[in-house]
Design an enzyme around this catalytic site. Structure first.
Site, short mmCIF file in Angstrom:
data_model
loop_
_atom_site.label_atom_id
_atom_site.label_comp_id
_atom_site.label_asym_id
_atom_site.label_seq_id
_atom_site.Cartn_x
_atom_site.Cartn_y
_atom_site.Cartn_z
N CYS A 73 5.81 10.19 0.67
CA CYS A 73 4.64 11.07 0.68
C CYS A 73 4.76 12.09 -0.45
O CYS A 73 5.80 12.76 -0.57
CB CYS A 73 4.55 11.79 2.03
SG CYS A 73 3.22 13.01 2.11
N ARG A 128 0.83 -1.20 0.00
CA ARG A 128 0.00 0.00 0.00
C ARG A 128 0.86 1.25 0.00
O ARG A 128 1.04 1.90 -1.03
CB ARG A 128 -0.95 -0.01 1.20
CG ARG A 128 -2.15 0.95 1.07
CD ARG A 128 -1.83 2.40 1.37
NE ARG A 128 -1.32 2.63 2.71
CZ ARG A 128 -0.91 3.81 3.15
NH1 ARG A 128 -0.93 4.87 2.35
NH2 ARG A 128 -0.42 3.95 4.37
N ASP A 129 1.45 1.60 1.13
CA ASP A 129 2.20 2.86 1.20
C ASP A 129 3.45 2.82 0.35
O ASP A 129 3.90 3.84 -0.17
CB ASP A 129 2.55 3.18 2.65
CG ASP A 129 2.82 4.66 2.87
OD1 ASP A 129 2.29 5.48 2.10
OD2 ASP A 129 3.57 5.00 3.80
#
Length: 298
Positions: free
Chosen positions: A237, A12-13
């Site tokens: 991010c 996911r991340d």
């Protein structure tokens, strides 16, 4: 120090912000490789809008590939009620609900301020429990915000109070943009313990400024029992300029093992996975170090 559980978040991340789209089959293979390395809790996917997060557009298909593996404790990341409903229908064991501590990132990331996200979580909590899902609420941007700047511990605790009112099974803190330092970790964990002495705590660190592993060790020393990590150290991010990704599962496992903390992770196996997935998404070399240097003693 107590034994620590690692949650593998590469599917996911790790993949969410990579430019290279990874096939459903390769995502399923990544999950299985984590299981082969001894990791049971895996953040398999995010149930987000496919136009906003194209890497997660096949969330249900990935879950369908892996959900019957008896070794797996599957986690789906959800942002709202629609995401929760999808996670339930897909057969996830757990849902991680995101609440962004800072309004600046909250609005840009999810289109709703922090108070609205806390209210949304509280409205979902009973339904998640009724559906049989374990729940984690992750306090994103708990160490700093790319838009609002510093995030005070008072702000973190204020948001945490509202989250705890919903009765999550686990509470997580996230250094979403990789600005935190160990002193913050210790202060936040101590503050959370004043709110609820018994809630299991989990932490999620990025290594953007090379403090992720120091923060992880500080978290363990402060009583956190679950740490997120990404094979190969992939991910990052989109709001953090120069982000270098999550702390790497293999490097974290090595650090903890040499510190006398057991994780149950086969480090050689997960390091090989880190090299494989890094190559798959186009890295010239995995951000993680263990795959390059090898373990010690050899």
């Amino acid at each position: 120090m107590a034994d620590i559980q690692i949650v593998e978040v590469a599917p996911r991340d790790g993949l969410q912000n990579e430019r290279t789209l990874v096939s459903t089959a390769d995502k399923a293979a990544l999950v299985r490789r984590a299981l082969d390395a001894g990791i049971s809790r895996v953040e398999v996917t995010a149930f987000a809008h496919p136009e906003r997060v194209p890497q997660m557009a096949d969330a249900e298909a990935v879950m369908a590939e892996v959900r019957d593996d008896p070794r797996l404790r599957s986690i789906g990341l959800v942002l709202n009620r629609r995401g929760l409903d999808r996670a339930v229908a897909a057969g996830c064991h757990e849902a991680t609900v995101v609440v962004v501590v800072s309004d600046g990132l909250a609005v840009r990331n999810q289109g709703a301020d922090t108070a609205a996200q806390v209210a949304a979580w509280q409205a979902m909590a009973d339904d998640a429990r009724a559906a049989g899902l374990a729940t984690t609420v992750i306090l994103a941007a708990a160490f700093g915000c790319p838009f609002d700047g510093e995030v005070s511990i008072d702000r973190v605790l204020e948001v945490a109070r509202g989250v705890l009112d919903g009765g999550p099974d686990e509470l997580a803190i996230a250094d979403t943009i990789g600005v935190g330092v160990p002193a913050q970790v210790r202060s936040i964990v101590a503050g959370l313990r004043t709110l609820d002495a018994g809630i299991p705590l989990r932490a999620h660190f990025h290594n953007t400024r090379n403090t992720g592993y120091a923060n992880a060790l500080a978290a363990v020393e402060s009583g956190v029992t679950v740490l997120d990590a990404s094979a190969g150290g992939i991910g990052g991010c989109p709001f953090a300029p120069g982000a270098t990704g999550n702390i790497a599962t293999e490097d974290l496992g090595y650090l903890l093992s040499r510190s006398g903390v057991e994780t149950g992770v086969d480090l050689a196996s997960i390091a090989a996975t880190g090299t494989w997935i890094s190559d798959l998404v186009g890295y010239p070399q995995a951000p993680a170090m263990l795959g390059r240097a090898g373990g010690f003693p050899g």
